[in-house]
Structures are given as C-alpha cells and as structure tokens.
Design an enzyme around this catalytic site. Structure first.
Site, PDB file in Angstrom:
ATOM      1  N   GLU A 243       0.026   3.072 -13.664  1.00  0.00           N
ATOM      2  CA  GLU A 243      -1.371   3.016 -13.248  1.00  0.00           C
ATOM      3  C   GLU A 243      -1.828   4.206 -14.342  1.00  0.00           C
ATOM      4  O   GLU A 243      -1.449   5.233 -14.555  1.00  0.00           O
ATOM      5  CB  GLU A 243      -1.473   3.670 -11.601  1.00  0.00           C
TER       6      GLU A 243
ATOM      7  N   HIS B  74      -5.361   1.370  -6.500  1.00  0.00           N
ATOM      8  CA  HIS B  74      -5.038   2.489  -5.838  1.00  0.00           C
ATOM      9  C   HIS B  74      -6.407   3.233  -5.112  1.00  0.00           C
ATOM     10  O   HIS B  74      -6.409   4.378  -5.269  1.00  0.00           O
ATOM     11  CB  HIS B  74      -4.370   3.498  -6.845  1.00  0.00           C
TER      12      HIS B  74
ATOM     13  N   ARG C 158       3.964   2.416  -2.482  1.00  0.00           N
ATOM     14  CA  ARG C 158       4.264   3.055  -3.880  1.00  0.00           C
ATOM     15  C   ARG C 158       4.603   1.772  -4.804  1.00  0.00           C
ATOM     16  O   ARG C 158       5.299   0.637  -4.220  1.00  0.00           O
ATOM     17  CB  ARG C 158       5.443   3.878  -4.057  1.00  0.00           C
TER      18      ARG C 158
ATOM     19  N   VAL D 265       0.854  -1.252   0.037  1.00  0.00           N
ATOM     20  CA  VAL D 265       0.092   0.142  -0.130  1.00  0.00           C
ATOM     21  C   VAL D 265       1.064   1.247  -0.093  1.00  0.00           C
ATOM     22  O   VAL D 265       0.200   2.284   0.354  1.00  0.00           O
ATOM     23  CB  VAL D 265      -0.943   0.104   1.050  1.00  0.00           C
TER      24      VAL D 265
ATOM     25  N   ASP E 294      -2.041  -2.824  -4.162  1.00  0.00           N
ATOM     26  CA  ASP E 294      -3.147  -1.361  -4.465  1.00  0.00           C
ATOM     27  C   ASP E 294      -2.340  -0.459  -5.251  1.00  0.00           C
ATOM     28  O   ASP E 294      -2.896   0.607  -5.528  1.00  0.00           O
ATOM     29  CB  ASP E 294      -3.474  -0.919  -2.872  1.00  0.00           C
TER      30      ASP E 294
END
Length: 316
Positions: free
Chosen positions: A254, A273, A225, A223, A249
């Site tokens: 992304e 995320h 980077r 959780v 996550d």
C-alpha cells in the site's frame, strides 16, 4: 518540580490534536528516520503513523524503551517484533473506532453488488438504457472470518439485512465456529468476508485452495489485512471465474502500485484502505488516546490491551 512524562509521537499528516495534554506530558514529535534515537527517552509512544513499519525496525537496540505503546489502528502487525513482544511494554490499539464504519462499508458492498450498482453507473455514463434483474440480499448466506469487534459488527449489520451469517474465530465457542469449519462454511456462502487480524495462523489463509472451495457465485471481501490473501491466487480465481467477484480494501503493498494487475482484474472492486475512515475519524482517534493517557497518568489500568503474542486484544 515534577518531571512530565515524555510522549513520543510517530507523526503522520495531519498530526494528532493533543492540546488537552498540555501541562500533562512533554510531547516530542518524530519521523521514522529519528525514531530509534528518540525511543530510549520516551515514556509513551503514540504510533500515529499506523501505516509505518518504523517501530518494528527501530525497537531492537540498546537503551530503555517506552513502557506503553499505543497505535492509532486496529491492527498491530506493523509494529510487532520479537523484542517488543518479549518486553514488559504494554501495547494498546484503537479498538472501538472502526467497527461500525467497516461494517457499514461491507454492507454497502454487498448491496451494491447484489443490486448491480457498478454496471448501473457505467450504463448511465454511456447513456445506455439496459433493464436488468437484481438479486435479493435477504436470504443469502455470509461467512465472516474474524470474530473480533469488527467481525461481530459486520455480522450484526448483515443480519439486519436478512443475511444468514456464520462467524469464524480462532477457537470455537457459543455463536462462533472454529477454523475447522471454515471450508464447509465458505463452500456454501454467497459472501465471504475476511476481517481477521494478521497472525502466523492467518497469513495467506485465502489461497488458491480456499478460492477453489467457494461457489462460482460467491463474492469475496477483504477488510482485514492485505496479507490474509494470496493476491496472485485471487487474480487467477477471478480471471478463471472460480468466483463471481471480489472487493479489496487492503493490500499486501500500500498504496497499490499503478502498474499492479489488480487494478484491471475482472470483477474486482479496489478501494484505498478507507473502509473504516469516516468524517472525523482522526479526531476520534486523538480523543481516544487522550482518554487512555489520562488513565495511564492516573495509574489506572489501560483498556484495549493487546496480547502481544496473539496479535490482538483478547476476550472476543
């Protein structure tokens, strides 16, 4: 006549609610394409589009730059560049908004995996009655990597579930282990949780060797980077059953591309995320910035000031 400070906002949709600053700031909105040309005229920059790398790309160049930059995120790696790091510009972040939600999210993952909820839902869709035994969470061990507010919040919540926790930070101190203890701690952990900021020291820290150190029964969670993890190494670790499973996550790229092999990896939970994003989180971010702006305009010292060379807010 007093000239109002110029507040430049790097927008994202939906834009921030800044009505409380009416009459206190001249608010100018920009997209990434026009950021560089508008930076010299800005006194303050609000990086509302915290997924953008536009600041890092636009900051180098001629002309003055804002005296203060605030990012509506916990991480600052998306905006830091050598020129900004070396400047007198103050950088602040959104510390205080995401800690508890992320800790709850991690706890939810731990409980869901221990109680085998993904397979329960799968069997329900199949109308298949398959009795199984679940694991107890109390008495398991967790190693949380990243001793900032998010890591400490995760430790608090996991302890409430009866999990024995170890916290690893950049330097050892009371209640916090140093990097030299990391391999030993993850080799004994049932849950390994990455919540560290992205720095030169943490980039790619979870690689093939680290996944090889973990127990075959271990579950890994990121959780922090995306770049903390060598995603190819994680894919091999899951495919070869070096570890039991993982939840990501955050990702190197992304949004995660549709053709990414990560979507179909055995034992991997993918979330977009969202671990820190709860109902009303954007309003909280906007209110936090307004309060910081009022401090700045009144000549008071800012809080959440980032050490630009370390890449995070010091003192934790």
């Amino acid at each position: 006549m007093t000239t109002l400070p110029t507040l430049l906002v790097l927008d994202a949709d939906p834009p921030p609610r800044l009505g409380r600053l009416t009459g206190r700031a001249r608010i100018v909105h920009t997209d990434a394409a026009h950021l560089a040309e508008r930076l010299p005229a800005a006194d303050v920059l609000l990086v509302w589009d915290f997924a953008s790398h536009a600041v890092r790309e636009a900051w180098p160049g001629d002309g003055p730059r804002p005296a203060w930059v605030h990012t509506a995120s916990a991480g600052v790696d998306h905006l830091m560049c050598p020129e900004l790091a070396a400047s007198d510009t103050v950088v602040t972040n959104a510390r205080g908004i995401f800690e508890e939600p992320i800790a709850e999210y991690v706890a939810a993952l731990v409980l869901a995996v221990a109680k085998d909820l993904p397979r329960t839902l799968e069997h329900q869709r199949e109308r298949s009655w398959r009795h199984r035994e679940a694991r107890r969470v109390a008495g398991t061990r967790a190693c949380v990597v990243g001793s900032g507010p998010i890591g400490r919040a995760i430790v608090r919540v996991l302890k409430a579930l009866g999990v024995t926790t170890a916290l690893v930070g950049r330097v050892p101190r009371t209640g916090i282990h140093g990097p030299e203890d990391l391999d030993r701690l993850i080799s004994r952990a049932d849950w390994v949780i990455a919540a560290a900021p992205l720095t030169e020291q943490t980039y790619g820290m979870f690689d093939a060797r680290r996944f090889g150190v973990m127990q075959p029964s271990a579950f890994f969670v990121n959780v922090g980077r995306g770049q903390l993890v060598d995603e190819d190494a994680l894919a091999r670790a899951l495919t070869r059953r070096w570890i039991a499973g993982a939840a990501l996550d955050v990702f190197t790229t992304e949004p995660l591309p549709e053709d990414s092999p990560l979507w179909g990896l055995p034992g991997l939970i993918v979330s977009p995320h969202m671990s820190g994003d709860t109902v009303g989180w954007r309003d909280e971010l906007g209110s936090q910035f307004v309060e910081l702006y009022q401090r700045w305009a009144a000549g008071r010292s800012l809080v959440n000031v980032v050490d630009k060379k370390r890449g995070y807010v010091p003192g934790h």
